[in-house]
Design an enzyme around this catalytic site. Structure first.
Site, PDB file in Angstrom:
ATOM      1  N   ASP A  70      33.460  37.607  37.942  1.00 56.63           N
ATOM      2  CA  ASP A  70      33.697  37.483  39.375  1.00 56.63           C
ATOM      3  C   ASP A  70      34.837  38.402  39.797  1.00 56.63           C
ATOM      4  O   ASP A  70      35.683  38.782  38.984  1.00 56.63           O
ATOM      5  CB  ASP A  70      33.993  36.036  39.768  1.00 56.63           C
ATOM      6  CG  ASP A  70      35.247  35.474  39.120  1.00 56.63           C
ATOM      7  OD1 ASP A  70      35.436  35.709  37.908  1.00 56.63           O
ATOM      8  OD2 ASP A  70      36.037  34.802  39.811  1.00 56.63           O
ATOM      9  N   GLU A 134      37.112  32.904  37.645  1.00 49.94           N
ATOM     10  CA  GLU A 134      38.516  33.178  37.327  1.00 49.94           C
ATOM     11  C   GLU A 134      39.311  33.534  38.570  1.00 49.94           C
ATOM     12  O   GLU A 134      40.479  33.163  38.690  1.00 49.94           O
ATOM     13  CB  GLU A 134      38.607  34.310  36.304  1.00 49.94           C
ATOM     14  CG  GLU A 134      39.921  34.389  35.565  1.00 49.94           C
ATOM     15  CD  GLU A 134      40.997  35.193  36.284  1.00 49.94           C
ATOM     16  OE1 GLU A 134      42.177  35.105  35.883  1.00 49.94           O
ATOM     17  OE2 GLU A 134      40.665  35.919  37.249  1.00 49.94           O
TER      18      GLU A 134
END
Length: 384
Positions: A70, A134
């Site tokens: 991400d 994250e």
């Protein structure tokens, strides 16, 4: 068995606009590359977050590469010299959101593994723990995967997280620990009234200011071996009172504490709550604290594992890395519950910025370092 090219895989990952919490197909790209190398892949979805745990081999020790696919938002896309998700190479530099933090490292994980397994079957296992959460709240990503692996009895012996830890040159810094992080919201509820009649009101602002003064006046510690001193920072104050002649009904503040191993998050929360109770004495209102430690401080002791990582860096780029605990938090704060963990990756200067980019030569060098880590790991830890 397929061969993996770091730059081509990094391009394919960058072209997936996986802005947290969206996956946008990034995990599909990664899973296909890993399955081509003989990995058994498990897609672990929690809430709206895609995670992946992949393992090649059944023997111990199990070395794990950990990271995330991400990315943060691009901001103003028109300010970029190249398309944020175009993954263009210009003058030997790969441009794109996430190439530094940290799709480039994820690609290098896979390419390094393809190198090593092409040389012969490793005497242990290689695994990847990759999350899509994250850069977001971190609730349904690595933390949940670690909890699941612990419940299942899965053993990971050592882990490297591919965060962009290098400062000015590739290989000049690795992270052997991180400070913990605590977020707190303090809400003081008073009684609104006219400023000319303060006896009829209860002003929350002086109470909040007094509490912040008490918290900020304390030196939390003098530091800890290998760590900076803990620090508290007020990050927001909110009253929302547009007039001069009204005592407001409420006042709110946000703060963050970055703390070294002197502290546990629960101890700091208890201290904040105790100080809040003191300033609330005699106040005709309430003082509420909503605090949460998002990660505890951790430290991987210097020894064979840290020596191995530093040796692989020296072999590949001729540089001896500084062993540091500086910087913010990462998902290593969850992995520490499984095994010793170290962070090492690209130069982080452009992460989260417009025109995020990494030289192709640096990506290729990172692959060589990771491949060297695997070779040294199985040489040194399988001989034990």
């Amino acid at each position: 068995m397929t061969s993996v090219n770091t730059v081509e895989l990094a391009k394919a990952l960058v072209r997936k606009p996986s802005v947290t919490p969206a996956d946008a197909g990034a995990m599909d790209v990664l899973q296909a590359a890993l399955e081509g190398l003989g990995f058994r892949c498990r897609r672990l979805r929690f809430g709206e977050i895609e995670n992946l745990y992949a393992r090649r081999g059944d023997r111990s020790p199990n070395f794990c590469f950990a990271g995330h696919t991400d990315v943060v938002p691009v901001g103003d896309a028109t300010a970029w010299r190249e398309q944020p998700f175009g993954a263009q190479v210009v003058d030997g530099v790969l441009h794109g959101r996430g190439v530094v933090d940290m799709k480039g490292a994820v690609a290098a994980f896979v390419a390094a593994t393809s190198q090593v397994v092409a040389e012969g079957e490793p005497p242990g296992s290689i695994s990847l723990l990759i999350t899509g959460d994250e850069e977001g709240p971190g609730h349904d990503g690595t933390r949940r995967v670690v909890e699941l692996l612990q419940a299942e009895g899965e053993r990971i012996d050592h882990c490297l997280v591919g965060e962009p830890t290098s400062s000015a040159q590739l290989g000049d810094m690795i992270k052997v620990g991180r400070r913990g992080s605590l977020n707190a919201v303090i809400m003081v509820e008073g009684v609104q009234g006219h400023v000319a009649y303060p006896d009829r009101a209860a002003n929350p602002v002086p109470v909040l200011v007094e509490l912040l003064h008490r918290l900020g006046a304390r030196q939390l510690d003098q530091g800890y071996p290998e760590f900076q001193p803990s620090n508290l920072e007020v990050t927001d104050l909110e009253v929302g009172n547009p007039t001069h002649n009204v005592i407001p009904a409420r006042a709110k503040a946000r703060l963050n504490i970055r703390f070294n191993p002197t502290w546990k998050g629960a101890d700091l929360i208890a201290w904040i709550e105790a100080e809040a109770a003191k300033v609330a004495e005699g106040f005709r209102g309430s003082v509420a604290v909503d605090a949460r430690a998002t990660g505890e401080a951790f430290y991987t002791a210097l020894g064979p594992f840290t020596d191995l990582i530093a040796a692989a860096v020296r072999q590949a780029v001729g540089r001896t890395p500084e062993l540091s605990t500086s910087g913010g938090t990462s998902d290593a704060r969850f992995i520490r519950d499984l095994c010793p963990v170290i962070e090492f990756g690209l130069v982080g200067r452009t992460m989260h910025m417009v025109d995020e980019r990494a030289p192709v030569a640096e990506l290729q060098a990172l692959e060589q370092i990771y491949a060297g880590i695997l070779r040294l790991y199985f040489e040194r830890f399988c001989a034990r």
